[in-house]
Design a protein around this motif. Structure first.
Motif, mmCIF file in Angstrom:
data_model
loop_
_atom_site.group_PDB
_atom_site.id
_atom_site.type_symbol
_atom_site.label_atom_id
_atom_site.label_comp_id
_atom_site.label_asym_id
_atom_site.label_seq_id
_atom_site.Cartn_x
_atom_site.Cartn_y
_atom_site.Cartn_z
ATOM 1 N N GLU A 30 -79.108 10.175 -43.739
ATOM 2 C CA GLU A 30 -78.060 10.222 -44.810
ATOM 3 C C GLU A 30 -77.464 8.687 -45.387
ATOM 4 O OE1 GLU A 30 -73.277 11.477 -45.701
ATOM 5 O OE2 GLU A 30 -74.131 12.561 -43.878
ATOM 6 N N GLY A 35 -77.074 9.612 -48.881
ATOM 7 C CA GLY A 35 -76.577 10.947 -49.214
ATOM 8 C C GLY A 35 -77.172 11.272 -50.594
ATOM 9 N N SER A 86 -72.891 16.433 -41.369
ATOM 10 C CA SER A 86 -73.803 15.322 -42.181
ATOM 11 C C SER A 86 -74.262 16.019 -43.493
ATOM 12 C CB SER A 86 -75.205 14.768 -41.345
ATOM 13 O OG SER A 86 -76.061 14.222 -42.425
ATOM 14 N N SER A 216 -76.240 15.774 -53.158
ATOM 15 C CA SER A 216 -76.724 15.953 -51.710
ATOM 16 C C SER A 216 -77.522 17.116 -51.689
ATOM 17 C CB SER A 216 -75.575 16.111 -50.613
ATOM 18 O OG SER A 216 -74.815 17.133 -50.766
#
Length: 404
Positions: A30, A35, A86, A216
């Motif tokens: 990430e 991200g 995450s 994301s």
């Protein structure tokens, strides 16, 4: 029946392994991409999912028949929260939206042949999918009854015509589950049917990828046009004119799994805020010793614990088939979406300049990602409308008043 929240030791072990995987693999990945995976190559997903397989944490939700761990929703609640710590954790475990919800739908509604063709490779991470329900105004959005895309019978199958937008994961997906109207008109309660449309089907065209606040969800959100798109009868998913009912098989659990994943993100934001509050000195003491900061930290702890409890209660209702599941699904979606936003917002406030710095902490990224959650899978206002309507229904029946 007593409500059971006990975590099975096997599930606890999987959650711990997931947490370790997220710390060691997903969080570094990430950071590497900031991200953002809206335009990421498939190699990124494939690499993450191979690592998850190697770690033994891949597909916690998928039935064992298809290579998953076969967890019920209570088990998923524990593992999905660990994955959501995450932004790339759910993608790595192949339990991100929309694929996770589509797997559940296919398992419950698809024919055996459809499962072999679509579910098997999807559960294995060999393909991706999308769910095409939302339309540009004046079409279906928070009110699905406004559905305007049509499916008309033709020899051997159906012709689909219409426009869909904000379709998550459409770019590069192997197939689309399309909701189309097969009877009635916009505003009617029924008359919808679902279809499985392969990516290379003539008449289906991806118009554009939409720039959004969040980044994301793999492959982003797209607009799709269906213009004379013909599919065979064997690609109809579920019964004709019963698509809205079949979609509920997907929607209630999918709302809840969204809550599970985003709760992990809220917990990460709170951990960052706690670390900052405990180490940052200001006004002669640590931030954690200042009353107003203590209140924010405490309120976030309350929001996280209350969210987790609601998720588990709703998961239990869905797992056991209780009639209260629909109401609790809406309650959980509304509360958790807003609680997650509050937790991340407080973390940004506590961390100050660090909180809004994209380079030095992930809070600015999390802030952007969680805001749309109050809209996705039904805005809070729509759920509140449904919650109130269900709550008052018994009293309307007592007085003979109509339930509009």
């Amino acid at each position: 029946m007593p409500i059971q929240f006990d975590v099975d030791p096997t599930v606890a072990q999987l959650a711990e392994a997931t947490s370790e995987f997220v710390r060691e693999v997903a969080v570094p990945a990430e950071r590497e991409c900031g991200g953002s995976v809206h335009d990421a190559p498939e190699a990124v997903r494939e690499r993450l999912q191979k690592a998850a397989r190697d770690a033994g944490v891949f597909a916690p939700h998928a039935p064992k028949r298809w290579g998953g761990h076969g967890l019920d929703l209570r088990g998923q609640a524990v593992v999905f929260e660990a994955a959501g710590y995450s932004l790339l954790g759910p993608l790595a475990l192949n339990c991100a939206a929309p694929d996770e919800g589509n797997m559940h739908l296919l398992e419950k509604v698809a024919t055996e042949e459809q499962k072999q063709t679509y579910l098997r490779p999807l559960a294995a991470g060999e393909t991706r999918s999308c769910f095409a329900m939302t339309e540009p105004a004046p079409g279906a959005g928070a009110d699905p009854r406004l559905l305007r895309t049509t499916a008309t019978r033709v020899p051997g199958g159906w012709r689909i015509d219409g426009r869909k937008w904000f379709i998550t994961g459409a770019q590069g997906s192997a197939f689309t589950i399309v909701m189309a109207r097969t009877s009635g008109g916009p505003g009617d309660r029924g008359g919808a049917t679902m279809f499985l449309v392969d990516a290379d089907t003539p008449g289906m065209r991806l118009v554009r990828t939409i720039e959004t606040l969040d980044e994301s969800l793999f492959a982003g959100h797209s607009e799709i046009v269906f213009d004379g798109c013909v599919v065979g009868e064997e690609q109809r998913l579920g019964a004709v004119d019963r698509g809205f009912e079949a979609a509920q098989v997907r929607l209630a659990p999918a709302r809840l799994t969204h809550c599970m994943r985003w709760l992990g993100a809220a917990r990460r934001a709170q951990d960052i805020a706690l670390e900052r509050a405990g180490s940052r000195m200001a006004f002669g003491s640590a931030l954690a010793d200042l009353g107003m900061v203590q209140q924010m930290l405490a309120d976030s702890e309350i929001d996280i614990e209350a969210s987790r409890a609601l998720i588990l209660r709703t998961a239990w209702e869905l797992d056991t088939g209780s009639g209260a599941a629909s109401q609790l699904s809406s309650v959980s979606k509304t509360f958790v979406a807003e609680a997650v936003n509050r937790v991340v917002d407080r973390a940004v406030q506590i961390c100050g300049a660090l909180g809004v710095s994209a380079a030095d902490a992930p809070l600015a990224r999390l802030f952007r990602e969680v805001r749309p959650f109050r809209i996705y899978d039904g805005p809070s206002e729509t759920h509140r409308f449904a919650i109130a309507r269900r709550a008052v229904r018994p009293y309307r029946q007592l007085t003979g008043a109509a339930d509009s």
